[in-house]
Design a protein around this motif. Sequence first.
Motif, mmCIF file in Angstrom:
data_model
loop_
_atom_site.group_PDB
_atom_site.id
_atom_site.type_symbol
_atom_site.label_atom_id
_atom_site.label_comp_id
_atom_site.label_asym_id
_atom_site.label_seq_id
_atom_site.Cartn_x
_atom_site.Cartn_y
_atom_site.Cartn_z
ATOM 1 N N ILE B 23 45.035 21.841 12.162
ATOM 2 C CA ILE B 23 44.759 23.251 11.866
ATOM 3 C C ILE B 23 43.547 23.736 12.670
ATOM 4 O O ILE B 23 42.497 23.088 12.686
ATOM 5 N N THR B 25 40.910 26.939 13.140
ATOM 6 C CA THR B 25 40.400 28.196 12.580
ATOM 7 C C THR B 25 39.734 28.949 13.714
ATOM 8 O O THR B 25 39.011 28.340 14.512
ATOM 9 N N TRP B 100 35.465 34.247 9.996
ATOM 10 C CA TRP B 100 36.679 33.684 10.639
ATOM 11 C C TRP B 100 37.845 34.656 10.444
ATOM 12 O O TRP B 100 37.869 35.421 9.473
ATOM 13 N N LYS B 103 43.956 31.210 10.776
ATOM 14 C CA LYS B 103 44.153 29.780 11.044
ATOM 15 C C LYS B 103 45.547 29.578 11.617
ATOM 16 O O LYS B 103 46.475 30.314 11.258
#
Lengths: 362, 128
Positions: B23, B25, B100, B103
Amino acid sequence: MAKKTPFYDMHLKNNGKIVEFTGYLMPVQFEGIIPEHQVVRNSVGVFDVSHMGEVEIRGKDRIKFVNYITTNDVSKLALNQIQYSTMLYPDAGIVDDLLVYNLKDRMFLVVNAANTEKDYKWILDNKQFDVEISNLSDGIGQLAVQGPKAEAVGQKLFDFNLSELEYYWTTEVKIKDIPVILSRTGYTGEDGFEIYLDEKYAVRVWDMVFEAGKEFGIKPIGLGARDTLRFEMRYCLYGNDIDKTTNPLEAGLAWIVKFDKGDFIGKESLLKIKEEGLKRKLVGFEVVDKGIPRPHQEIHNEERKLGFVTSGTFSPSLKKGIGIGYVELPHNKVGTILKVIGKTPIDVKIIKGPFYKRGTHK
Amino acid sequence: MANIIEGVKYTKEHEWVKIDGDIATTGITDYAQSELSDIVMVEPPGIGQKIKAGDAVGTIEAVKAVTDLYACLSGEVTEVNDAVVADPSIMNKDAYGEGWIYKVKIDAPKEIDNLLSPEQYKELIAKS
């Protein structure tokens, strides 16, 4: 080499983000455009506008001459009164928009920074009658103190009743021993005043203004918020909304064109344009859903292009995208829904008057 | 001077990528938020959307400027930060943390080699 205004060191001291603008090193922002915008709407802020140009006209025919080079009627001005106006080319395109100050024994023309040299040359080239013309721009510092608390700040600096100085009036006074031209003017829609002074006194006056404004949380404001503030009031910006390819009638500035005052440069062309009928008009619009219009984007209806955006931004007060642009007649009616063609088309609705309607200017 | 943190990778489009297993981000860098100033709108890619590294997959609008959001790595979007969509100014306040944006489940791990190290990114912004 970019010029510095007499307040340049103050901007560095206040951590201003400096950019080159019209040949000057100017602060575009300090804390951020939105917080600075709110300070002016809610309290009081200070702009360094020393980059603006000042052209002085002296001589016994100054009224006759300024009436010839501008569109508004300066013969109507009382002593110490100020007028918003435009200068035109013979084809009715706009040379600049400006303020005319009718001072004792002289007129003071305040012009856009980017146009100072061009304007000064234009005025000299068109000189007639008994006048003397000087460009005083380099020696003059200018501060704009703007916001609902501006009068309270000013009252601590000047020893006359500031509430007696009405909107678009000026007076030559002193701050302590410093001679200044003080005017109840601004470009924000809020109450406020502007101070013109010899650059050698600039830092002293800056400090006095900030000392007086301390209790109101006075802050320095950058060019970024100057633009969002003027835009919410739908004030025209030369270079965006008006320029040599636009005329004052289509820009919504007919109120500062006085055809009955006698001859002026551009009059003949403007009368012809009026007679033939306008083809387009400057309109204000707000975004229906989301998105922010940006300058130069095209404006369409369902079928075709009708015009283009001249100014577009996010309105910190209304918290949505707003724009100004030229639209072909008859598609300029209030309430009309049009599309601004960005990456994804944005639906916009034409609205009447300023975007922000709660300004405190008097 | 813009803050450049360790432990993440960067792109020349001024985005950062934090890799945790498969993953990634991503968000915009401190330099980017400072250049844009006053961010008022963000349109990230949608959850489930397949994105390809280098493609424009979203938009960030500030008061004075607009910029595209480019995919740093190819893959499928698994999560979007609703908090920054609701209040994009979070990106101005905390670009590498709360700011952020989305993702992605990484499709091609070898693309990670194309990303910039903090050192390389520092050089890049020193030149701009």
